[in-house]
Structure formats: structure tokens, C-alpha cells
Design a protein around this motif. Structure first.
Motif, mmCIF file in Angstrom:
data_model
loop_
_atom_site.group_PDB
_atom_site.id
_atom_site.type_symbol
_atom_site.label_atom_id
_atom_site.label_comp_id
_atom_site.label_asym_id
_atom_site.label_seq_id
_atom_site.Cartn_x
_atom_site.Cartn_y
_atom_site.Cartn_z
ATOM 1 N N UNK A 77 -19.786 -4.058 4.869
ATOM 2 C CA UNK A 77 -18.464 -3.589 5.298
ATOM 3 C C UNK A 77 -17.463 -4.747 5.317
ATOM 4 N N UNK A 78 -17.927 -5.905 5.768
ATOM 5 C CA UNK A 78 -17.048 -7.088 5.769
ATOM 6 C C UNK A 78 -16.608 -7.456 4.369
ATOM 7 N N UNK A 79 -17.520 -7.384 3.417
ATOM 8 C CA UNK A 79 -17.172 -7.700 2.036
ATOM 9 C C UNK A 79 -16.167 -6.687 1.487
ATOM 10 N N UNK A 80 -16.381 -5.385 1.782
ATOM 11 C CA UNK A 80 -15.440 -4.356 1.324
ATOM 12 C C UNK A 80 -14.071 -4.543 1.973
ATOM 13 N N UNK A 81 -14.059 -4.880 3.284
ATOM 14 C CA UNK A 81 -12.783 -5.119 3.970
ATOM 15 C C UNK A 81 -12.077 -6.338 3.389
ATOM 16 N N UNK A 82 -12.835 -7.363 3.032
ATOM 17 C CA UNK A 82 -12.242 -8.554 2.414
ATOM 18 C C UNK A 82 -11.583 -8.203 1.093
ATOM 19 N N UNK A 83 -12.313 -7.429 0.262
ATOM 20 C CA UNK A 83 -11.743 -7.041 -1.036
ATOM 21 C C UNK A 83 -10.508 -6.154 -0.847
ATOM 22 N N UNK A 84 -10.598 -5.227 0.146
ATOM 23 C CA UNK A 84 -9.442 -4.358 0.398
ATOM 24 C C UNK A 84 -8.265 -5.187 0.912
ATOM 25 N N UNK A 85 -8.543 -6.184 1.771
ATOM 26 C CA UNK A 85 -7.475 -7.047 2.296
ATOM 27 C C UNK A 85 -6.850 -7.878 1.203
ATOM 28 N N UNK A 87 -6.738 -7.118 -1.923
ATOM 29 C CA UNK A 87 -5.959 -6.194 -2.758
ATOM 30 C C UNK A 87 -4.638 -5.825 -2.106
ATOM 31 N N UNK A 88 -4.679 -5.562 -0.767
ATOM 32 C CA UNK A 88 -3.466 -5.190 -0.057
ATOM 33 C C UNK A 88 -2.449 -6.347 -0.048
ATOM 34 N N UNK A 89 -2.914 -7.580 0.244
ATOM 35 C CA UNK A 89 -2.017 -8.746 0.268
ATOM 36 C C UNK A 89 -1.457 -8.998 -1.126
ATOM 37 N N UNK A 90 -2.305 -8.818 -2.132
ATOM 38 C CA UNK A 90 -1.836 -9.028 -3.506
ATOM 39 C C UNK A 90 -0.774 -7.994 -3.868
ATOM 40 N N UNK A 91 -1.002 -6.710 -3.445
ATOM 41 C CA UNK A 91 -0.022 -5.659 -3.734
ATOM 42 C C UNK A 91 1.284 -5.925 -2.972
ATOM 43 N N UNK A 92 1.120 -6.363 -1.691
ATOM 44 C CA UNK A 92 2.339 -6.679 -0.921
ATOM 45 C C UNK A 92 3.097 -7.832 -1.568
ATOM 46 N N UNK A 93 2.386 -8.848 -2.040
ATOM 47 C CA UNK A 93 3.043 -9.996 -2.700
ATOM 48 C C UNK A 93 3.752 -9.566 -3.965
ATOM 49 N N UNK A 94 3.085 -8.655 -4.743
ATOM 50 C CA UNK A 94 3.719 -8.187 -5.976
ATOM 51 C C UNK A 94 4.989 -7.398 -5.667
#
Length: 184
Positions: A77-85, A87-94
């Protein structure tokens, strides 16, 4: 006148027969007999039956997990949350990089980050169908036996026979005689 007379006196002969009876004695000694019955040989080999019940999946479905499974799930779950985080930060940055294209990126991000996500929940204490694994291995019993024949030893004894033959002894008891007298 006197007639001459002949007087004849005879004595018959007598014989005497003495018999000695025959004597027969028979004795039959008992036969000598020995019987031995060896024990039968019996061997029993058994493999015990085995029943295994694996209810670890049912316990996991009811959230009664072992510590190792909890650590494994938390790591995944931690690994999935890391990947989701990421992705979210990358999308917010874009989105912030393209702020010049218009739109209200900062307000959209603030609204998205302030709302709690909808959680799916179902009844959590009922295990799923087929989650208990049952395996049964029947045991095996091998019975082997060997019947031993009896050992019979017999010895017959010959009969003991004593035979005395009979006799017949013939003797003259009275000899015959003839006496002749003349008178006159």
C-alpha cells in the motif's frame, strides 16, 4: 449133558486227550505323537490420514491478518501511495507549468486536495466464498500375514504279540483187552 461154554470178556480201549489251549497275548503300545503349531506372522503397516485446513485467506478477509501479512500489505500500500503521490505531484506541476494557457489551476488543485475521497466499504467480517482450503489425504493400512502349517511328528509302535501254540496230548487211558475162558 454139559455143553462147553466159551466166556469172552472184553475191555474196550480208552484214549485220553489232554488239550492245552493256545495262548495269544497282544499289546499295542500307544503311538508317539507331537503336534506343534507355529504362530502366524502378522504385520500391519499404516500411514496415518492427514487433514489440512488453511483458513489464512478467510482470516485475511475478516482483517485478522498475521503480522507478516500486515507488513507485506502495508509495504504494498505504501508503494502504491508513493506512486499515486508522485503522479499527483507531477500532474499538479504540469498544470502549474501551463498556467499561462488559462484556467484556474490553483483553485482546482486546492479543491481537489481539500476533499476527502469516497471510500468503498462492504461488510468486512464475512470471509469470501472458497476462502477456507481443505485438503484430505486418506491414510493407508497394509495387512500382511503368513500362516504357518502345523508340524506333526508321529511314530507308530509295532504291536507286541506273544503266542503260545496249543497242544493236544493223546494217551491211552485204558488198553483194550480180550479174555476168553472155556468152561466145561
Amino acid at each position: 449133558m454139559q455143553v462147553p461154554q466159551i466166556r469172552i470178556q472184553s475191555t474196550p480201549g480208552k484214549i485220553e486227550i489232554n488239550t492245552i489251549k493256545a495262548n495269544l497275548k497282544m499289546e499295542q503300545p500307544k503311538a508317539e505323537l507331537s503336534i506343534e503349531q507355529p504362530k502366524a506372522e502378522l504385520t500391519i503397516n499404516s500411514t496415518p490420514s492427514r487433514l489440512t485446513i488453511d483458513q489464512s485467506k478467510a482470516r485475511e478477509d475478516m482483517d485478522l491478518k498475521s503480522i507478516s501479512k500486515r507488513i507485506e500489505d502495508a509495504a504494498a500500500q505504501g508503494y502504491q501511495d508513493l506512486l499515486a503521490g508522485i503522479g499527483r505531484v507531477s500532474q499538479d506541476g504540469d498544470e502549474l507549468m501551463m498556467i499561462e494557457n488559462g484556467g484556474n489551476a490553483i483553485a482546482a488543485q486546492a479543491k481537489r486536495n481539500s476533499e476527502s475521497p469516497m471510500l468503498d466499504f462492504n461488510i468486512g467480517w464475512i470471509p469470501s466464498a472458497g476462502s477456507v482450503k481443505i485438503n484430505y489425504d486418506p491414510g493407508k493400512v497394509d495387512i500382511n500375514w503368513k500362516v504357518n502349517k502345523p508340524v506333526i511328528n508321529s511314530q507308530t509302535n509295532k504291536p507286541i504279540i506273544n503266542y503260545t501254540p496249543g497242544k493236544a496230548e493223546i494217551t491211552m487211558k485204558q488198553y483194550p483187552s480180550l479174555k476168553i475162558d472155556f468152561e466145561g
